[in-house]
Design a protein around this motif. Structure first.
Motif, mmCIF file in Angstrom:
data_model
loop_
_atom_site.group_PDB
_atom_site.id
_atom_site.type_symbol
_atom_site.label_atom_id
_atom_site.label_comp_id
_atom_site.label_asym_id
_atom_site.label_seq_id
_atom_site.Cartn_x
_atom_site.Cartn_y
_atom_site.Cartn_z
ATOM 1 N N ASP A 175 20.296 25.797 9.278
ATOM 2 C CA ASP A 175 20.777 26.048 10.649
ATOM 3 C C ASP A 175 21.904 25.080 11.016
ATOM 4 N N ILE A 176 21.726 23.814 10.618
ATOM 5 C CA ILE A 176 22.752 22.816 10.954
ATOM 6 C C ILE A 176 24.060 23.110 10.210
ATOM 7 N N VAL A 177 23.979 23.455 8.934
ATOM 8 C CA VAL A 177 25.242 23.741 8.238
ATOM 9 C C VAL A 177 25.861 25.052 8.721
ATOM 10 N N ASP A 178 25.021 25.981 9.189
ATOM 11 C CA ASP A 178 25.587 27.194 9.811
ATOM 12 C C ASP A 178 26.361 26.816 11.075
ATOM 13 N N LEU A 179 25.818 25.850 11.810
ATOM 14 C CA LEU A 179 26.524 25.374 13.010
ATOM 15 C C LEU A 179 27.861 24.726 12.612
ATOM 16 N N PHE A 180 27.851 23.954 11.538
ATOM 17 C CA PHE A 180 29.113 23.365 11.062
ATOM 18 C C PHE A 180 30.119 24.453 10.678
ATOM 19 N N LYS A 181 29.608 25.505 10.040
ATOM 20 C CA LYS A 181 30.510 26.607 9.660
ATOM 21 C C LYS A 181 31.140 27.244 10.893
ATOM 22 N N HIS A 182 30.308 27.398 11.916
ATOM 23 C CA HIS A 182 30.756 27.974 13.180
ATOM 24 C C HIS A 182 31.868 27.110 13.785
ATOM 25 N N ILE A 183 31.644 25.798 13.801
ATOM 26 C CA ILE A 183 32.637 24.865 14.354
ATOM 27 C C ILE A 183 33.906 24.891 13.497
ATOM 28 N N ASN A 184 33.726 24.965 12.185
ATOM 29 C CA ASN A 184 34.866 25.057 11.266
ATOM 30 C C ASN A 184 35.673 26.344 11.520
ATOM 31 N N ASN A 185 34.969 27.419 11.832
ATOM 32 C CA ASN A 185 35.665 28.684 12.103
ATOM 33 C C ASN A 185 36.544 28.615 13.345
ATOM 34 N N PHE A 186 36.253 27.678 14.234
ATOM 35 C CA PHE A 186 37.117 27.480 15.408
ATOM 36 C C PHE A 186 38.317 26.596 15.078
ATOM 37 N N GLY A 187 38.422 26.136 13.834
ATOM 38 C CA GLY A 187 39.613 25.395 13.426
ATOM 39 C C GLY A 187 39.400 23.916 13.174
ATOM 40 N N THR A 188 38.205 23.400 13.479
ATOM 41 C CA THR A 188 37.949 21.975 13.245
ATOM 42 C C THR A 188 37.691 21.745 11.755
ATOM 43 N N THR A 189 38.390 20.786 11.184
ATOM 44 C CA THR A 189 38.166 20.408 9.793
ATOM 45 C C THR A 189 36.787 19.754 9.685
ATOM 46 N N VAL A 190 36.036 20.091 8.651
ATOM 47 C CA VAL A 190 34.700 19.506 8.477
ATOM 48 C C VAL A 190 34.614 18.836 7.107
ATOM 49 N N VAL A 191 34.132 17.595 7.090
ATOM 50 C CA VAL A 191 33.873 16.891 5.831
ATOM 51 C C VAL A 191 32.429 16.419 5.872
ATOM 52 N N MET A 192 31.636 16.890 4.933
ATOM 53 C CA MET A 192 30.198 16.616 4.959
ATOM 54 C C MET A 192 29.720 16.035 3.636
ATOM 55 N N VAL A 193 29.007 14.927 3.721
ATOM 56 C CA VAL A 193 28.338 14.368 2.544
ATOM 57 C C VAL A 193 26.939 14.949 2.460
ATOM 58 N N THR A 194 26.544 15.375 1.279
ATOM 59 C CA THR A 194 25.156 15.794 1.117
ATOM 60 C C THR A 194 24.667 15.516 -0.299
ATOM 61 N N HIS A 195 23.358 15.334 -0.426
ATOM 62 C CA HIS A 195 22.704 15.216 -1.730
ATOM 63 C C HIS A 195 22.014 16.526 -2.077
ATOM 64 N N ASN A 196 22.030 17.435 -1.131
ATOM 65 C CA ASN A 196 21.199 18.632 -1.256
ATOM 66 C C ASN A 196 21.956 19.749 -1.985
ATOM 67 N N MET A 197 21.629 19.960 -3.262
ATOM 68 C CA MET A 197 22.364 20.935 -4.073
ATOM 69 C C MET A 197 22.148 22.369 -3.599
ATOM 70 N N ASP A 198 20.985 22.645 -2.984
ATOM 71 C CA ASP A 198 20.778 23.995 -2.445
ATOM 72 C C ASP A 198 21.793 24.284 -1.337
ATOM 73 N N LEU A 199 22.064 23.267 -0.521
ATOM 74 C CA LEU A 199 23.043 23.451 0.555
ATOM 75 C C LEU A 199 24.462 23.582 0.004
ATOM 76 N N VAL A 200 24.753 22.834 -1.059
ATOM 77 C CA VAL A 200 26.085 22.917 -1.686
ATOM 78 C C VAL A 200 26.326 24.351 -2.159
ATOM 79 N N THR A 201 25.304 24.907 -2.805
ATOM 80 C CA THR A 201 25.405 26.275 -3.312
ATOM 81 C C THR A 201 25.506 27.270 -2.159
#
Ligand code: ADP
Ligand code: ADP
Length: 228
Positions: A175-201
């Motif tokens: 849900d949180i990364v979907d929110l980031f995608k939503h914010i990114n779709n409005f034009g904001t650049t997003v840089v995210m660190v994660t260890h979670n390979m499921d989320l990367v995929t």
């Protein structure tokens, strides 16, 4: 938008955090940064916010070399960068509304404008009915949404998230990364660190992999990426 040119950083104790790192992140991109503990991910972020100064190289944010800016310009730089952390970092004695409003009070925004902006951003993160709650009354996912709302309320150029789902369960993380995608779709650049390979995929965005302070790979998308 963001450019690292031959950046090296060695801490006082001799730890090599970054070793000749060069990378470019364009306006509007969504980039995922991965790497084992100690790879240099946090140092990368701290260079952007001028919490850390490199030994050599330059770090450009919107064409400004942030390694050379005057101390008086640092608050302005930090307002261009919305930051979200693993541990939310909300003020425990302030309500959801007050936590977000705080980011606007420090820039002396008018109360009527603050109210409008906070309500708008609460709607964007889906928490309009939680405005008067304290952080402790919210779930982890909701607290992180508040932190995201606070990070974007000033319309930053870049949203920087350091392991933002580290304390959340898998569904809430999505849900949180979907929110980031939503914010990114409005034009904001997003840089995210994660260890979670499921989320990367799941995200399937550009992946920058750091290892031992160097860029190990920067040419794969999440679904193609394999950690090793
Ligand atoms: P990551 O976020 O990928 O775990 P960091 O950027 O935190 O990596 O750390 C990179 C390297 O720099 C590690 O070897 C770490 O121990 C070291 N390091 C990080 N911060 C400091 C510091 N303040 N003082 C000394 N060494 C540090
Ligand atoms: P507009 O030109 O109407 O502002 P945008 O494409 O910038 O349109 O954004 C679409 C909607 O999402 C608007 O309602 C906008 O206010 C909101 N929005 C987008 N990004 C942010 C942000 N970082 N902070 C607050 N609201 C945002």
């Amino acid at each position: 938008m963001i450019e690292f040119k031959n950046v090296s950083k060695v801490y006082e104790n001799g730890s090599i955090a970054l070793d000749d790192v060069s990378l470019f992140i364009d306006k509007g991109e969504f980039v995922v940064v991965v790497g084992h503990s100690g790879a240099g991910k946090s140092t990368l972020f701290k260079l952007l916010t001028h919490e850390v100064v490199p030994d050599s190289g330059s770090v450009l944010v919107n064409d400004v070399d942030v390694t050379r800016i005057k101390t008086s310009k640092i608050p302005m730089l930090r307002r261009k960068l919305g930051v979200v952390f693993q541990d939310f970092r909300l003020l425990p004695n302030k309500t959801v509304f007050e936590n977000i409003a705080f980011a606007l009070e420090v820039i002396e925004e008018k109360p009527s404008v603050i109210k409008e902006k906070v309500e708008h951003v609460l709607e964007l993160v889906g928490l309009e009915d939680k405005a008067n709650d304290l952080p402790e009354d919210l779930s982890g996912g909701e607290q992180q949404r508040v932190a995201v709302a606070r990070a974007i309320v000033n319309r930053p150029l870049v949203l920087i998230a350091d392991e933002p789902t580290g304390n959340l369960d898998p569904n809430t993380s999505k849900d949180i990364v979907d929110l980031f995608k939503h914010i990114n779709n409005f034009g904001t650049t997003v840089v995210m660190v994660t260890h979670n390979m499921d989320l990367v995929t799941y995200l399937n965005k550009r992946v920058i992999q750091l290892e031992g302070g160097r860029v190990k790979s920067d040419n794969l998308r999440g679904a193609e990426f394999n950690e090793d």
